[in-house]
Design a protein around this motif. Sequence first.
Motif, PDB file in Angstrom:
ATOM      1  N   LEU A   1      -5.737  -1.519  -3.751  1.00 61.23           N
ATOM      2  CA  LEU A   1      -4.482  -2.163  -4.115  1.00 61.23           C
ATOM      3  C   LEU A   1      -4.680  -3.018  -5.356  1.00 61.23           C
ATOM      4  CD1 LEU A   1      -3.332  -3.433  -0.594  1.00 61.23           C
ATOM      5  CD2 LEU A   1      -2.390  -1.494  -1.856  1.00 61.23           C
ATOM      6  N   THR A   2      -3.674  -3.082  -6.198  1.00 63.22           N
ATOM      7  CA  THR A   2      -3.734  -3.961  -7.361  1.00 63.22           C
ATOM      8  C   THR A   2      -3.503  -5.401  -6.887  1.00 63.22           C
ATOM      9  OG1 THR A   2      -1.364  -3.871  -7.808  1.00 63.22           O
ATOM     10  CG2 THR A   2      -2.736  -2.119  -8.769  1.00 63.22           C
TER      11      THR A   2
ATOM     12  N   LEU B   1      -1.386   5.623  -3.120  1.00 64.76           N
ATOM     13  CA  LEU B   1      -2.608   5.076  -2.538  1.00 64.76           C
ATOM     14  C   LEU B   1      -3.590   6.188  -2.174  1.00 64.76           C
ATOM     15  CD1 LEU B   1      -1.742   2.102  -0.142  1.00 64.76           C
ATOM     16  CD2 LEU B   1      -2.858   2.042  -2.368  1.00 64.76           C
TER      17      LEU B   1
ATOM     18  N   ALA C   1       2.202  -9.065  -3.083  1.00 63.92           N
ATOM     19  CA  ALA C   1       3.510  -8.659  -2.549  1.00 63.92           C
ATOM     20  C   ALA C   1       3.429  -8.329  -1.059  1.00 63.92           C
ATOM     21  CB  ALA C   1       4.045  -7.462  -3.324  1.00 63.92           C
ATOM     22  N   ILE C   2       2.339  -7.706  -0.661  1.00 60.40           N
ATOM     23  CA  ILE C   2       2.186  -7.295   0.744  1.00 60.40           C
ATOM     24  C   ILE C   2       1.798  -8.478   1.617  1.00 60.40           C
ATOM     25  CG2 ILE C   2       0.795  -5.889   2.328  1.00 60.40           C
ATOM     26  CD1 ILE C   2       0.647  -3.792   0.064  1.00 60.40           C
TER      27      ILE C   2
ATOM     28  N   ARG D   1       5.475  -3.813   0.824  1.00 57.71           N
ATOM     29  CA  ARG D   1       5.244  -4.115  -0.592  1.00 57.71           C
ATOM     30  C   ARG D   1       6.574  -4.359  -1.332  1.00 57.71           C
ATOM     31  NH1 ARG D   1       5.945  -4.799  -5.239  1.00 57.71           N
ATOM     32  NH2 ARG D   1       4.766  -4.087  -7.047  1.00 57.71           N
ATOM     33  N   TYR D   2       7.601  -3.566  -0.977  1.00 57.19           N
ATOM     34  CA  TYR D   2       8.887  -3.693  -1.652  1.00 57.19           C
ATOM     35  C   TYR D   2       9.881  -4.558  -0.874  1.00 57.19           C
ATOM     36  CZ  TYR D   2       7.174   0.001  -4.699  1.00 57.19           C
ATOM     37  OH  TYR D   2       6.428   0.727  -5.600  1.00 57.19           O
TER      38      TYR D   2
ATOM     39  N   PHE E   1       4.683   5.191  -2.688  1.00 60.69           N
ATOM     40  CA  PHE E   1       3.597   4.208  -2.602  1.00 60.69           C
ATOM     41  C   PHE E   1       2.444   4.780  -1.779  1.00 60.69           C
ATOM     42  CE2 PHE E   1       1.425   0.588  -0.634  1.00 60.69           C
ATOM     43  CZ  PHE E   1       1.153  -0.192  -1.747  1.00 60.69           C
TER      44      PHE E   1
ATOM     45  N   GLY F   1       4.098   0.338   2.116  1.00 61.82           N
ATOM     46  CA  GLY F   1       5.060   0.448   1.022  1.00 61.82           C
ATOM     47  C   GLY F   1       6.346  -0.298   1.337  1.00 61.82           C
TER      48      GLY F   1
ATOM     49  N   LYS G   1      -1.293  -7.458  -7.857  1.00 64.48           N
ATOM     50  CA  LYS G   1       0.149  -7.636  -7.676  1.00 64.48           C
ATOM     51  C   LYS G   1       0.589  -7.071  -6.337  1.00 64.48           C
ATOM     52  CE  LYS G   1       4.616  -6.606  -9.835  1.00 64.48           C
ATOM     53  NZ  LYS G   1       5.290  -5.950 -10.981  1.00 64.48           N
ATOM     54  N   GLU G   2       0.062  -5.908  -5.984  1.00 64.12           N
ATOM     55  CA  GLU G   2       0.419  -5.297  -4.701  1.00 64.12           C
ATOM     56  C   GLU G   2      -0.079  -6.145  -3.533  1.00 64.12           C
ATOM     57  OE1 GLU G   2       0.372  -0.614  -6.210  1.00 64.12           O
ATOM     58  OE2 GLU G   2      -1.420  -1.525  -5.321  1.00 64.12           O
ATOM     59  N   ARG G   3      -1.286  -6.690  -3.661  1.00 62.92           N
ATOM     60  CA  ARG G   3      -1.826  -7.532  -2.587  1.00 62.92           C
ATOM     61  C   ARG G   3      -0.956  -8.766  -2.368  1.00 62.92           C
ATOM     62  NH1 ARG G   3      -6.810  -7.139  -5.157  1.00 62.92           N
ATOM     63  NH2 ARG G   3      -8.103  -5.440  -4.395  1.00 62.92           N
TER      64      ARG G   3
END
Length: 261
Positions: free
Chosen positions: A3-4, A160, A10-11, A133-134, A156, A130, A6-8
């Motif tokens: 995960l990037t 991955l 967000a999640i 994340r969103y 998403f 996903g 940013k993704e981490r």
Amino acid sequence: KNLTPKERRAIGKVNLTFPLIVPKQNAPINFYATNQPRGILMPILSVKLFDDVAIASAWLMFNGYSQNTVYDYMSIIKYNNPKSFPGHRYPLPLKALQIPANALKDSRVDSLSQQILKSAIVFILAHELGHLRYNHPGYDIPLDQARKNELEADDFALELMRRIGVPPFGMTHFFLTAFYMSVHRGDFSSDKEWEIYLREKSTHPLSPGRIRGLTSKLRKHRRAFARTQPDLNKGIKQINYIALQLDGIADILGDKKIQKR
């Protein structure tokens, strides 16, 4: 690690929960994410059912039988009341399909069934991540938004898997299982009734567009998905075959005459 940052962010922190069955569960295959609290539920009985599907599919294939019987079984569960069976319970999948008790002693069956099950679970977990994340809301949303959310979560999940280099062997089986056990256009006498159901009750809408979005990405990145396989060229052929199978599911979803059969 795939995960990037940013993704981490967000999640955030996510709890994985494995109940035997989800309270008030209305579908045999039922995995989902929750925002409050943030978590993913993976009912053990749903995992076990899909494990049986994987074992049955692998054994039938290696022994020269049609895998369609697996989905005939799914239709039996969908359209029949358990009270119509001995003991008022559905027959267990492997017993109903007459899969030998020692099926996994065949190393080919064991290996393929594990690939189907594990890659499907990875896809499902990533799909639910996903949604988190969103920050997708729950199910009480317009149909167009629900479809958009499912597409985002699918994309998403596949992204991955591309980063990890996991061939999605189980994706076809997962979507076929979901299709055969869920309500679809063939269950309604008119397009109007179907559209009403989609607007008012459908929470995970399957559509030709959703499936073809997956096949497009699989073909575009087939080398990345296959890169961890011992034989890269064979792996690429397998990815192309998975995409072809998914195209077949999209065709079924778009053909109400086939669904009514």
